[in-house]
Write a protein that holds these residues in place. Structure first.
Motif, PDB file in Angstrom:
ATOM      1  N   VAL A   1       0.822  -1.203   0.000  1.00  0.00           N
ATOM      2  CA  VAL A   1       0.000   0.000   0.000  1.00  0.00           C
ATOM      3  C   VAL A   1       0.871   1.274   0.000  1.00  0.00           C
ATOM      4  N   GLY A   2       1.997   1.230   0.704  1.00  0.00           N
ATOM      5  CA  GLY A   2       2.870   2.415   0.768  1.00  0.00           C
ATOM      6  C   GLY A   2       3.411   2.798  -0.601  1.00  0.00           C
ATOM      7  N   GLU A   3       3.746   1.778  -1.372  1.00  0.00           N
ATOM      8  CA  GLU A   3       4.275   2.035  -2.710  1.00  0.00           C
ATOM      9  C   GLU A   3       3.208   2.653  -3.612  1.00  0.00           C
ATOM     10  N   ARG A   4       1.997   2.126  -3.473  1.00  0.00           N
ATOM     11  CA  ARG A   4       0.883   2.676  -4.267  1.00  0.00           C
ATOM     12  C   ARG A   4       0.610   4.117  -3.864  1.00  0.00           C
ATOM     13  N   ARG A   5       0.564   4.345  -2.535  1.00  0.00           N
ATOM     14  CA  ARG A   5       0.284   5.698  -2.031  1.00  0.00           C
ATOM     15  C   ARG A   5       1.328   6.683  -2.549  1.00  0.00           C
ATOM     16  N   ASP A   6       2.609   6.306  -2.442  1.00  0.00           N
ATOM     17  CA  ASP A   6       3.667   7.210  -2.905  1.00  0.00           C
ATOM     18  C   ASP A   6       3.527   7.507  -4.394  1.00  0.00           C
ATOM     19  N   ALA A   7       3.172   6.483  -5.158  1.00  0.00           N
ATOM     20  CA  ALA A   7       3.025   6.693  -6.607  1.00  0.00           C
ATOM     21  C   ALA A   7       1.832   7.595  -6.903  1.00  0.00           C
ATOM     22  N   VAL A   8       0.759   7.408  -6.156  1.00  0.00           N
ATOM     23  CA  VAL A   8      -0.431   8.258  -6.336  1.00  0.00           C
ATOM     24  C   VAL A   8      -0.063   9.707  -6.029  1.00  0.00           C
ATOM     25  N   VAL A   9       0.585   9.920  -4.877  1.00  0.00           N
ATOM     26  CA  VAL A   9       0.917  11.291  -4.461  1.00  0.00           C
ATOM     27  C   VAL A   9       1.862  11.936  -5.474  1.00  0.00           C
ATOM     28  N   SER A  10       2.842  11.187  -5.931  1.00  0.00           N
ATOM     29  CA  SER A  10       3.808  11.797  -6.863  1.00  0.00           C
ATOM     30  C   SER A  10       3.103  12.193  -8.174  1.00  0.00           C
ATOM     31  N   ARG A  11       2.080  11.415  -8.582  1.00  0.00           N
ATOM     32  CA  ARG A  11       1.334  11.805  -9.768  1.00  0.00           C
ATOM     33  C   ARG A  11       0.442  13.016  -9.510  1.00  0.00           C
ATOM     34  N   LEU A  12      -0.125  13.113  -8.312  1.00  0.00           N
ATOM     35  CA  LEU A  12      -0.950  14.287  -7.999  1.00  0.00           C
ATOM     36  C   LEU A  12      -0.075  15.543  -7.998  1.00  0.00           C
ATOM     37  N   VAL A  13       1.153  15.403  -7.502  1.00  0.00           N
ATOM     38  CA  VAL A  13       2.102  16.531  -7.523  1.00  0.00           C
ATOM     39  C   VAL A  13       2.362  16.941  -8.970  1.00  0.00           C
ATOM     40  N   LYS A  14       2.602  15.937  -9.815  1.00  0.00           N
ATOM     41  CA  LYS A  14       2.894  16.214 -11.226  1.00  0.00           C
ATOM     42  C   LYS A  14       1.713  16.929 -11.903  1.00  0.00           C
ATOM     43  N   TYR A  15       0.507  16.471 -11.623  1.00  0.00           N
ATOM     44  CA  TYR A  15      -0.650  16.976 -12.359  1.00  0.00           C
ATOM     45  C   TYR A  15      -1.278  18.222 -11.734  1.00  0.00           C
ATOM     46  N   LEU A  16      -1.254  18.318 -10.382  1.00  0.00           N
ATOM     47  CA  LEU A  16      -1.976  19.414  -9.732  1.00  0.00           C
ATOM     48  C   LEU A  16      -1.058  20.380  -8.978  1.00  0.00           C
ATOM     49  N   GLY A  17       0.174  19.999  -8.730  1.00  0.00           N
ATOM     50  CA  GLY A  17       1.097  20.915  -8.054  1.00  0.00           C
ATOM     51  C   GLY A  17       1.674  20.324  -6.784  1.00  0.00           C
ATOM     52  N   PRO A  18       2.745  20.957  -6.261  1.00  0.00           N
ATOM     53  CA  PRO A  18       3.501  20.432  -5.120  1.00  0.00           C
ATOM     54  C   PRO A  18       2.679  20.362  -3.829  1.00  0.00           C
ATOM     55  N   GLU A  19       1.574  21.120  -3.778  1.00  0.00           N
ATOM     56  CA  GLU A  19       0.725  21.088  -2.565  1.00  0.00           C
ATOM     57  C   GLU A  19       0.211  19.682  -2.282  1.00  0.00           C
ATOM     58  N   ALA A  20       0.115  18.872  -3.347  1.00  0.00           N
ATOM     59  CA  ALA A  20      -0.428  17.522  -3.178  1.00  0.00           C
ATOM     60  C   ALA A  20       0.424  16.674  -2.243  1.00  0.00           C
ATOM     61  N   ALA A  21       1.715  17.025  -2.132  1.00  0.00           N
ATOM     62  CA  ALA A  21       2.621  16.230  -1.283  1.00  0.00           C
ATOM     63  C   ALA A  21       2.236  16.347   0.193  1.00  0.00           C
ATOM     64  N   SER A  22       1.606  17.469   0.565  1.00  0.00           N
ATOM     65  CA  SER A  22       1.259  17.680   1.979  1.00  0.00           C
ATOM     66  C   SER A  22      -0.167  17.204   2.262  1.00  0.00           C
ATOM     67  N   PHE A  23      -0.431  15.972   1.958  1.00  0.00           N
ATOM     68  CA  PHE A  23      -1.775  15.430   2.215  1.00  0.00           C
ATOM     69  C   PHE A  23      -1.916  15.061   3.700  1.00  0.00           C
ATOM     70  N   ILE A  24      -3.136  14.948   4.145  1.00  0.00           N
ATOM     71  CA  ILE A  24      -3.378  14.567   5.541  1.00  0.00           C
ATOM     72  C   ILE A  24      -3.414  13.050   5.684  1.00  0.00           C
ATOM     73  N   HIS A  25      -4.204  12.412   4.818  1.00  0.00           N
ATOM     74  CA  HIS A  25      -4.383  10.967   4.967  1.00  0.00           C
ATOM     75  C   HIS A  25      -4.705  10.338   3.608  1.00  0.00           C
ATOM     76  N   TYR A  26      -4.166   9.139   3.396  1.00  0.00           N
ATOM     77  CA  TYR A  26      -4.478   8.352   2.197  1.00  0.00           C
ATOM     78  C   TYR A  26      -5.101   7.049   2.671  1.00  0.00           C
ATOM     79  N   GLU A  27      -6.290   6.750   2.179  1.00  0.00           N
ATOM     80  CA  GLU A  27      -6.958   5.503   2.581  1.00  0.00           C
ATOM     81  C   GLU A  27      -7.499   4.829   1.325  1.00  0.00           C
ATOM     82  N   GLU A  28      -7.314   3.519   1.218  1.00  0.00           N
ATOM     83  CA  GLU A  28      -7.800   2.853   0.015  1.00  0.00           C
ATOM     84  C   GLU A  28      -8.557   1.585   0.364  1.00  0.00           C
ATOM     85  N   LYS A  29      -9.335   1.132  -0.585  1.00  0.00           N
ATOM     86  CA  LYS A  29     -10.038  -0.153  -0.429  1.00  0.00           C
ATOM     87  C   LYS A  29      -9.846  -0.957  -1.707  1.00  0.00           C
TER      88      LYS A  29
END
Lengths: 534, 534
Positions: free
Chosen positions: B366-394
């Motif tokens: 899950v950590g690898e997926r989360r990191d990949a998701v966040v790095s893509r959000l940074v790429k697409y929406l900006g560096p603010e995406a790196a400072s997320f509060i919580h990532y939860e998946e199902k």
């Protein structure tokens, strides 16, 4: 509390499971092995039963029945158990009824079906294209074959719609698909179909009954003897019948295999039931999603098999082989029949109600099906068929702990997305069944190949020293992915195809006015076709 | 010994099961009804969980989340339970990344995806063809639609290969298929896809987020409230959690529903779990083979859904809607994201890792997926995406007693050969789930429609007097097969299509030298396209 700990629990006492147990025992007699089987018999998709016949009673196979001389794994077992084989009877006239209930019944002889000349030419070019494509398939990992994505994105029907010229050949191919898979050409991936043919050495070995084909030989006394012989060798006390596995749990130390009444602790599990049944087991922790997806994307076909016994093999006396092939639009329940007379002198026919025909006829009463079968045999072979001794059938879809026959096929996309999970062990769980075979996938010999492969996997984990030189070579062989060259054909018609097309169209036009030349032309095509297959 | 006898046992406490129970109770409060549920909660494929957010914690849907104003069954329930809805936020720029990891990231606005002009024209002609075909589908019995056999013999991919002009549109359609079905276009029947769209009123309602579409509205507090509200109304004491049904036996008098610890005798059963789970139950006597085959030919898709919470909705501040769509070749884990900020002021994005991407990413940590998701959000929406509060998946494929999400789809041939068994009762067993719906098949509203339909079937057997006028009209309506006219389009390109093709090719050539005109041309296509959909 000390619980008994088994080395290996094998789920399923068919040919895969019992072959796995046999090899494990051969290599290390000290291994504690238990085979659990949901049914009250061994044999899985092979079962041999006694029914009334000309000489009182005799035995027939109601499941897998044929073996071939190019099937080393089953031949070796047959030899070890001292079982005799005999040839499938194919001499004489063959009946073809395609194209609707009122279409003319055609009579054929030799290897080629009784199609029109154009149909034969169409069949030749289509077989040729499929054989060429099939030769490009990497059976160890079909997703690595040239054009794999395109071939796996289409159904067999889509390929036929694009590459067959005539309706009669499309109907012929659908007819072939039914007893082979219990399914229609629209229901499976074309890449899967090519892979299936590739594991048999080509398309024709799947379809024919001559030397080297899948319908070449039968076993005196039936094929269930193979499983019974294996069970004797590993010891019947190590086979637990009537024990359906409901759940498999795994932790760091052991696997726990649960039935309704028992829980077995063990070091390794080999699951050998077909994938539709493996999907019903509850796994903890859950299997990888790729494996779950695979099991949801491999439906089992639908076949009813019948044996009908007679006082005399009247069809032989009249020069018929006993082979009848019908199209689904003829309202005939069965797709094909063959001679099934035993070496002990009991005349019989075997028939398959399969695919679309099984779907249409399986909900009727057995008496209605029997009457329809008999009335068709009368129509095709003569009034003697009405005086049968006994009609017995087996509906594999209704057999508890089978859910269909003969094989789990793959729907489009399954090879592309899920193939790696077909054999990959999931923790302590190993997988083996004819569906995983690279030599005659879907056949008895494939089941044996795979039981032995899984046994070697388990030996390599539990007692690697027990592996022989031969085992290690087999492991290496099974792990080598043989890259294939793309066929030059690809999806474009070759010059040869275009020539056939031109010849066919010209010939059809000419022959319409000169039917006498038909026989010569057919002979030409037959020869040309045979040469092409060499 | 006198055993307790229930009137109806309902298998599954999702929206179908609970809606069935609710209607049964409404019509006849004396009926003894029990809902058995394998999970330890109600809601099935809807689940709402609390996770850390800007305001401490807040609740999000990790399963079904959207409803629409054209979904009467769910709207009625929402009204009855007094739940408020709010619009999906869609204003602002949308990010598109297709065509490989190094392809340009495109920014779109409005309804159309950010494709090239040729791509847009291709999309317009393709949507138009699919909408026209979809309008010919008879949703009550798709096998009675014009050209049903041809449409069911091919995969969606085959149709795209034949009818899409550009790679980018094929990629766009595959991207749409993933969150909709959790599967690739090669994995499902084209007739099934058309039927699915037809039950939603067309293709665009499936894909869009505007009024009348499937992604229009969300529920304040989440969708699991629907099931919880229903459970309260029928009484929690009538819902048995943690009770997985293992077998259903039937005889002339009763049905017996078995769990690991209990056996319930009853007069009728409604099985409401998805078909991949219904297939795991052991039935005695065996179900008709057509029904067994159906269950083997309806795989469930594969989706991981994630919510990622933030301090601020920084994307909105920068003019983005939060919508990102990526192609599978970009190495991005997620297929799409949307804004998921709650009405209680908690900014969040929701994303779907689906189909091929789920297959590739689900086996990682899950950590690898989360990191990949966040790095893509940074790429697409900006560096603010790196400072997320919580990532939860199902991961729905790993959820016990789900085995995937969102819906069981049909593989080629399943509609042709097995559709009648989708709803036909088998003795005392009735079937209901969103898969059987004729209004928004695959959606929550469809599940409710079908729970009610099955309840009416059971009422008609057990206490027909309890059926109201409204019920009888609903039964009649659901049994009427509406014959559709074949589309004039059929498989041949229409004049309109040819005109678009000519315009598109001409325009693309011209615009390559005159990029200033691009905007005007796009506006023209957008207008033309919008008119065509009216």
């Amino acid at each position: 509390m000390t619980e008994e700990i088994w080395d290996v629990i094998i789920v399923g006492a068919g040919l895969s499971g019992l072959s796995a147990a046999h090899l494990l025992k051969k290599r290390n007699d000290k291994l504690k092995i238990l085979v659990t089987e949901a049914k009250d018999r061994v044999g899985g998709r092979t079962v041999t039963s006694e029914i009334p016949a000309a000489n009182g009673v005799d035995r027939w196979d109601f499941g897998g029945q044929w073996v071939g001389s190019t099937q080393p794994h089953v031949l070796e077992l047959i030899k070890e158990l001292g079982i005799e084989t005999y040839r499938q009877f194919t001499d004489g006239k063959k009946v073809y009824h395609m194209g609707g209930p009122d279409a003319k019944v055609r009579i054929g002889e030799g290897r080629l079906p009784a199609l029109s000349l154009l149909g034969l030419m169409d069949l030749a070019q289509l077989y040729w294209k499929i054989e060429k494509l099939s030769a490009t398939i990497c059976v160890e990992d079909p997703s690595k074959s040239p054009n794999a994505f395109e071939l796996d994105s289409m159904t067999v029907q889509t390929y036929l719609d694009q590459h067959a010229w005539t309706t009669e050949v499309k109907e012929q191919m659908a007819m072939c698909s039914r007893p082979l898979f219990g399914l229609e050409p629209s229901q499976m991936s074309f890449l899967y179909f090519l892979m299936y043919a590739a594991t048999a050495g080509g398309l024709l070995p799947l379809l024919e009954s001559n030397e080297g084909s899948g319908q070449e030989l039968k076993l005196k006394g039936g094929t269930q003897q193979l499983s019974e012989g294996l069970a004797e060798r590993i010891g019947w006390k190590n086979v637990q019948l009537g024990a359906a596995v409901t759940a498999i749990w795994q932790d760091a130390e052991y696997a726990k295999v649960m039935t309704a009444t028992n829980t077995y602790l063990c070091r390794a599990v080999i699951v050998t039931c077909p994938l539709n049944l493996a999907a019903k087991i509850h796994y903890e922790p859950p299997l990888p999603s790729q494996r779950e997806s695979l099991m949801m994307n491999m439906p089992m076909g639908n076949i009813l098999k019948f044996i009908i016994t007679f006082k005399t093999a009247f069809w032989k006396e009249k020069g018929y082989s006993g082979e009848i092939a019908t199209g689904s639009s003829t309202n005939c329940p069965f797709t094909v029949t063959f001679d099934a007379s035993t070496p002990y002198g009991s005349p019989a026919l075997v028939g398959f109600i399969a695919g679309k025909q099984a779907n249409e006829w399986s909900s009727k009463e057995v008496g209605e099906r029997r009457d329809a079968v008999v009335s068709r045999l009368v129509k095709y072979l003569g009034p003697e068929a009405a005086s049968f001794i006994h009609y017995e059938e087996k509906d594999w879809a209704k057999e508890p702990y089978s859910g269909g026959c003969p094989v789990n096929v793959m729907v489009p996309g399954a090879l592309t997305y899920y193939h790696p999970s077909l054999k990959s062990p999931c923790g302590r769980i190993h997988w083996a069944s004819t569906e995983t075979a690279t030599s005659w996938c879907g056949y008895m010999t494939g089941a044996i190949q795979e039981g032995q492969r899984a046994a070697r996997e388990v030996l390599a984990k539990l007692c690697p020293n027990a592996l022989t030189q031969e085992d290690e070579e087999a492991v290496q062989e099974s792990q080598t992915v043989k890259q294939k060259q793309p066929s030059k054909l690809s999806f474009l018609p070759s010059i040869k195809t275009l020539v056939i097309a031109a010849v066919a169209i010209g010939a059809a036009v000419l022959l319409a006015q000169n039917p006498d030349a038909l026989e010569n032309a057919k002979n030409f095509v037959t020869k040309w076709f045979s040469n092409d297959q060499e």
